[in-house]
Scaffold this motif. Structure first.
Motif, PDB file in Angstrom:
ATOM      1  N   ALA A 159       0.828  -1.210   0.000  1.00 23.53           N
ATOM      2  CA  ALA A 159       0.000   0.000   0.000  1.00 23.53           C
ATOM      3  C   ALA A 159       0.862   1.260   0.000  1.00 23.53           C
ATOM      4  N   ALA A 160       1.949   1.236   0.758  1.00 21.27           N
ATOM      5  CA  ALA A 160       2.842   2.400   0.828  1.00 21.27           C
ATOM      6  C   ALA A 160       3.515   2.660  -0.508  1.00 21.27           C
ATOM      7  N   ARG A 161       4.039   1.610  -1.108  1.00 17.72           N
ATOM      8  CA  ARG A 161       4.759   1.781  -2.380  1.00 17.72           C
ATOM      9  C   ARG A 161       3.843   2.229  -3.520  1.00 17.72           C
ATOM     10  N   MET A 162       2.568   1.841  -3.447  1.00 17.21           N
ATOM     11  CA  MET A 162       1.646   2.203  -4.516  1.00 17.21           C
ATOM     12  C   MET A 162       0.999   3.563  -4.306  1.00 17.21           C
ATOM     13  N   CYS A 163       0.903   4.020  -3.068  1.00 24.62           N
ATOM     14  CA  CYS A 163       0.239   5.307  -2.845  1.00 24.62           C
ATOM     15  C   CYS A 163       1.174   6.495  -3.067  1.00 24.62           C
ATOM     16  N   VAL A 164       2.451   6.334  -2.796  1.00 24.41           N
ATOM     17  CA  VAL A 164       3.379   7.465  -2.888  1.00 24.41           C
ATOM     18  C   VAL A 164       3.433   8.062  -4.291  1.00 24.41           C
ATOM     19  N   PRO A 165       3.649   7.269  -5.353  1.00 22.34           N
ATOM     20  CA  PRO A 165       3.690   7.886  -6.687  1.00 22.34           C
ATOM     21  C   PRO A 165       2.346   8.458  -7.122  1.00 22.34           C
ATOM     22  N   TYR A 166       1.250   7.871  -6.694  1.00 24.98           N
ATOM     23  CA  TYR A 166      -0.083   8.431  -6.991  1.00 24.98           C
ATOM     24  C   TYR A 166      -0.169   9.853  -6.439  1.00 24.98           C
ATOM     25  N   ILE A 167       0.222  10.030  -5.182  1.00 25.69           N
ATOM     26  CA  ILE A 167       0.197  11.346  -4.536  1.00 25.69           C
ATOM     27  C   ILE A 167       1.084  12.328  -5.286  1.00 25.69           C
ATOM     28  N   GLN A 168       2.288  11.896  -5.600  1.00 20.03           N
ATOM     29  CA  GLN A 168       3.232  12.765  -6.298  1.00 20.03           C
ATOM     30  C   GLN A 168       2.683  13.185  -7.656  1.00 20.03           C
ATOM     31  N   GLY A 169       2.030  12.260  -8.353  1.00 20.12           N
ATOM     32  CA  GLY A 169       1.467  12.579  -9.656  1.00 20.12           C
ATOM     33  C   GLY A 169       0.342  13.593  -9.574  1.00 20.12           C
ATOM     34  N   VAL A 170      -0.547  13.426  -8.616  1.00 22.90           N
ATOM     35  CA  VAL A 170      -1.643  14.375  -8.427  1.00 22.90           C
ATOM     36  C   VAL A 170      -1.084  15.758  -8.125  1.00 22.90           C
ATOM     37  N   GLN A 171      -0.140  15.834  -7.196  1.00 19.71           N
ATOM     38  CA  GLN A 171       0.329  17.125  -6.704  1.00 19.71           C
ATOM     39  C   GLN A 171       1.260  17.839  -7.673  1.00 19.71           C
ATOM     40  N   GLU A 172       1.792  17.127  -8.652  1.00 23.24           N
ATOM     41  CA  GLU A 172       2.542  17.802  -9.713  1.00 23.24           C
ATOM     42  C   GLU A 172       1.666  18.805 -10.459  1.00 23.24           C
ATOM     43  N   ASN A 173       0.355  18.603 -10.392  1.00 23.27           N
ATOM     44  CA  ASN A 173      -0.593  19.486 -11.065  1.00 23.27           C
ATOM     45  C   ASN A 173      -0.999  20.684 -10.223  1.00 23.27           C
ATOM     46  N   GLY A 174      -0.454  20.807  -9.012  1.00 21.67           N
ATOM     47  CA  GLY A 174      -0.894  21.866  -8.129  1.00 21.67           C
ATOM     48  C   GLY A 174      -2.239  21.563  -7.493  1.00 21.67           C
ATOM     49  N   VAL A 175      -2.606  20.291  -7.454  1.00 21.74           N
ATOM     50  CA  VAL A 175      -3.821  19.798  -6.792  1.00 21.74           C
ATOM     51  C   VAL A 175      -3.382  18.936  -5.622  1.00 21.74           C
ATOM     52  N   ALA A 176      -3.960  19.168  -4.457  1.00 24.06           N
ATOM     53  CA  ALA A 176      -3.577  18.406  -3.273  1.00 24.06           C
ATOM     54  C   ALA A 176      -4.215  17.026  -3.292  1.00 24.06           C
ATOM     55  N   ALA A 177      -3.422  16.000  -3.017  1.00 26.70           N
ATOM     56  CA  ALA A 177      -3.986  14.692  -2.701  1.00 26.70           C
ATOM     57  C   ALA A 177      -4.470  14.727  -1.263  1.00 26.70           C
ATOM     58  N   CYS A 178      -5.507  13.968  -0.980  1.00 29.15           N
ATOM     59  CA  CYS A 178      -6.030  13.887   0.384  1.00 29.15           C
ATOM     60  C   CYS A 178      -6.095  12.419   0.769  1.00 29.15           C
TER      61      CYS A 178
END
Length: 733
Positions: A159-178
């Protein structure tokens, strides 16, 4: 103009002709400090509670915009009315429906996770969203949890390894992951009040690692507090979770936000780490209130307590600073792009995730010494497709993850595209409408009629493709309640057995976010675990069925033979679902495969399991050293060869076990994995690095991570059960 607006306040700080808090060239912390210096007490407190169903305000006097939120995590939800839960009826709010996070977890591919985050972040940005409410990282504890389909499986490392890049990808757009739902939201039944009792060790080893990685590696900008209580206090304003661990030990600098209706007390909300109250005086989903937003716990009551001296000003300053920091990162970030609507690139991302997440569970060579899969074109004149899930829009229902997709390709549509007139369809069973608050009652006459029609069609078919499982109806894979039974709903077991009695050539495709009972497992020759595959799901599934894509997914959770075999259910009702007030996690750290390994209970399908249309041969693992010292690392290498006739992908899994320890530990725990793609005959060496952190357990008494000196065992496997090779080494502290 701006200086006129600020008359009566402190002297403006102007850098290059721009006020400091408006200057993108200054560090965010300087901008936050400057903005705080200009704000009144009322303006600071007003930052912390909503002004709409999916919005919170900024400070209009200073030209600071508010924040706009959207449900996720599988797509940007259709627009909701400003002050009700009704859909607004827009015609330009369709999205790409991405596969559910169980599917993403089944890919075991962090690169795809990053692509997922980037694409969904682009759509959120285009829709002017500041915060996307996802991903969900709660641990899969019981297959009855209605919301497991939104999460990333039973293992904290995966779960940790799969969630980190998802978060990074979302936030590259200037949108916060929650990241949600923090923490221990492992069931939907009684979710608003169930009081979870769990040991520190299980908390730190099992239920917190994905959240920790989201904060410390993913740098998530927001965390959503859960509905449930933890040790007597609601999670959304829980001192242990928020102040001590999240903001204390992990140094989280973002905002803790509520789920709708998750706040319950003004003083606790203020003092125990809640920063943004998104919804109160609702049941969390459907009901509305005549009360104004200022009646929220962080509204007028919060302001009164501050003025009465019951809440220190440093708490107010910190809370306001966190919200401002989030605003500067998102809605006031002038360096972000424009985003993009649902488009072909996003559909391609959704397709790739779907194809890599589908899991082939069984494919026996029963007919002419050949398996049924992949289905060869021209091999069958009459292919019967059976099942409601062949035609159902599975993006509907499920609660807050419901989506309005721009495109929906159903499995039946995709199979007709491939096989043309060879395909006939019989619904077989009916699942009713995707209702959130009740289950439809289907007349028995309708059930029997559909059953009989499917059986008659199956007698004439050369091949049957059964597309069943669960859906997102209430009390299935749906927010708000748990499944009531481990069995398949809508009398599917009866239908499957009936078809098999007249036609053994069946490919059974289960769509679900959970394990289900399989009383027919011995009779079914070919079985696929599909998930909620999103907009392009039908084509992705069809391409796997025909061999255009070689399946490479692996299960992110264990499939039990019986529900009673599950650790959460083994200890009786106090363990799951609790007594309606209190619940004890009696299995402690032995969750999922940790339980099955340690208790020597054989699962139906183990964690990490999945077949392919080709074969892979493993070499013997080689360890670079026989001894590991603190501060050092050792390398583990293993060769993998594709010995079959088609290209394929294999997930090499590394587990580590402590051979002798002063406390109970699982036989082994996942510590790394790598997905390798190989052409026929191709061989590749896969290398892993092992460090001290991979050997530790959490010591409750010392409140620290401990690695005891001694012998450790490395397991290299295809799954938690299918181990291809082992090696040992000594750890010296």
């Amino acid at each position: 103009m701006i200086q006129t607006i600020l008359s009566g306040k402190s002297k403006p700080i102007i850098v290059g002709g721009v006020l400091a808090y408006l200057n993108d060239n200054l560090p965010i912390e300087e901008r936050v400090k400057d903005a705080l210096s200009r704000m009144t007490l009322e303006e600071k407190t007003r930052l912390s509670y909503a002004d709409g169903r999916f919005s919170t305000p900024g400070c209009a006097r200073l030209g600071i915009p508010g924040l706009m939120y959207s449900d996720g995590p599988h797509g940007v939800r259709a627009e909701i009315c400003w002050n009700s839960w009704d859909y607004a009826g827009w015609t330009n709010d369709s999205c790409t429906a991405f596969p559910a996070l169980t599917c993403l977890a089944s890919t075991w591919n962090p690169v795809l996770s990053k692509s997922y985050g980037v694409a969904i972040g682009e759509e959120a940005l285009f829709r002017n969203k500041s915060v996307l409410l996802g991903p969900g990282v709660n641990i899969y504890r019981t297959p009855l949890n209605g919301r497991n389909f939104e999460y990333l499986g039973e293992d904290p490392y995966l779960a940790a390894r799969m969630c980190v890049p998802y978060i990074q990808g979302v936030q590259e757009n200037g949108v916060a992951a929650c990241v949600k739902h923090y923490a221990l939201n492992n069931q939907e039944l009684w979710r608003n009040h169930i009081d979870v009792q769990v040991s520190d060790r299980a908390l730190y080893e099992i239920y917190l690692p994905a959240f920790k990685a989201a904060v410390m590696e993913g740098k998530t900008w927001t965390i959503m507090g859960a509905y449930n209580k933890v040790r007597g206090t609601h999670a959304a304003h829980n001192k242990l979770l928020n102040n001590d661990i999240l903001k204390g030990e992990w140094g989280f600098d973002g905002c803790v936000v509520t789920d709708w209706g998750a706040a319950h007390d003004t003083y606790e909300a203020a003092m125990y780490g809640l920063d943004l109250e998104l919804g109160t005086y609702t049941n969390g989903l459907t009901s509305n209130s005549d009360l104004g937003y200022n009646d929220y716990y962080l509204g007028d009551a919060y302001l009164r307590m501050i003025k009465d001296g019951k809440i220190p000003m440093e708490v107010v300053e910190e809370k306001a600073a966190r919200v401002l920091r989030l605003i500067f990162r998102t809605s006031m970030n002038r360096n972000k792009g424009f985003g993009a609507m649902a488009n072909e690139n996003h559909e391609e991302t959704a397709y790739r995730i779907a194809t890599e997440g589908i899991v082939l569970l069984k494919n026996e060579s029963r007919f002419d010494k050949k398996p049924l899969l992949p289905i060869q074109k021209g091999a069958y004149k009459r292919i019967l497709v059976v099942g409601d899930n062949a035609i159902r829009n599975l993006m509907m229902g499920g609660g807050s993850s419901e989506l309005k997709p721009k495109k929906v390709i159903t499995p039946l549509d995709a199979l007709k595209e491939e096989f043309g007139d060879c395909i006939t369809f019989s619904q077989g069973y009916v699942a009713g409408r995707p209702m959130f608050d009740r289950a439809d009652v289907i007349p028995q006459s309708v059930i029997d009629s559909l059953y009989s029609a499917a059986i008659e069609e199956a007698k004439q078919a050369d091949l049957v493709i059964f597309l069943g499982g669960l859906n997102k109806n209430y009390q299935q894979d749906c927010e708000g309640d748990d499944r009531k039974t481990f069995e398949l709903p809508f009398e599917q077991n009866r239908l499957i057995k009936g078809i098999l009695d007249v036609n053994q050539k069946m490919v059974l495709v289960l769509t679900s976010g959970n394990a289900v009972d399989m009383p027919w497992i011995e009779k079914v020759p070919s079985l696929i675990q599909s998930w909620y595959l999103g907009s392009i799901g039908g084509k992705a599934l069809a391409d796997v069925l025909i061999g255009e894509i070689n399946p490479s997914g692996k299960l992110p959770f264990s499939y039990p033979v019986r529900l009673e075999d599950c650790p959460a259910h083994f200890y009786g009702e106090i363990s799951y679902p609790g007594d309606s007030i209190r619940q004890e996690y009696k299995e402690d750290i032995l969750v999922g495969y940790r339980w099955y390994d340690t208790k020597k209970i054989k699962p139906l399908f183990p964690f990490g399991y999945g077949l392919s249309y080709t074969e892979f041969q493993y070499g013997k693992p080689v360890v670079s050293a026989t001894e590991l010292k603190a501060g050092e690392s050792l390398e583990v290498k293993v060769t993998v060869k594709n010995t079959g006739k088609v290209a394929g992908k294999e997930i090499v899994q590394l587990y580590i076990g402590d051979e002798k320890c002063s406390v109970l530990r699982p036989v082994k725990e996942l510590k790394d994995f790598y997905k390798v793609e190989l052409q026929p005959g191709e061989e590749q060496e896969v290398a892993f690095t092992v460090e001290r952190d991979d050997l530790t357990f959490f010591d409750d008494e010392r409140h620290e991570w401990i690695a005891e000196p001694g012998r450790f065992k490395i397991y290299i496997g295809r799954s938690s059960e299918d181990i291809e090779g082992t090696a040992t080494f000594m750890y010296c502290d």
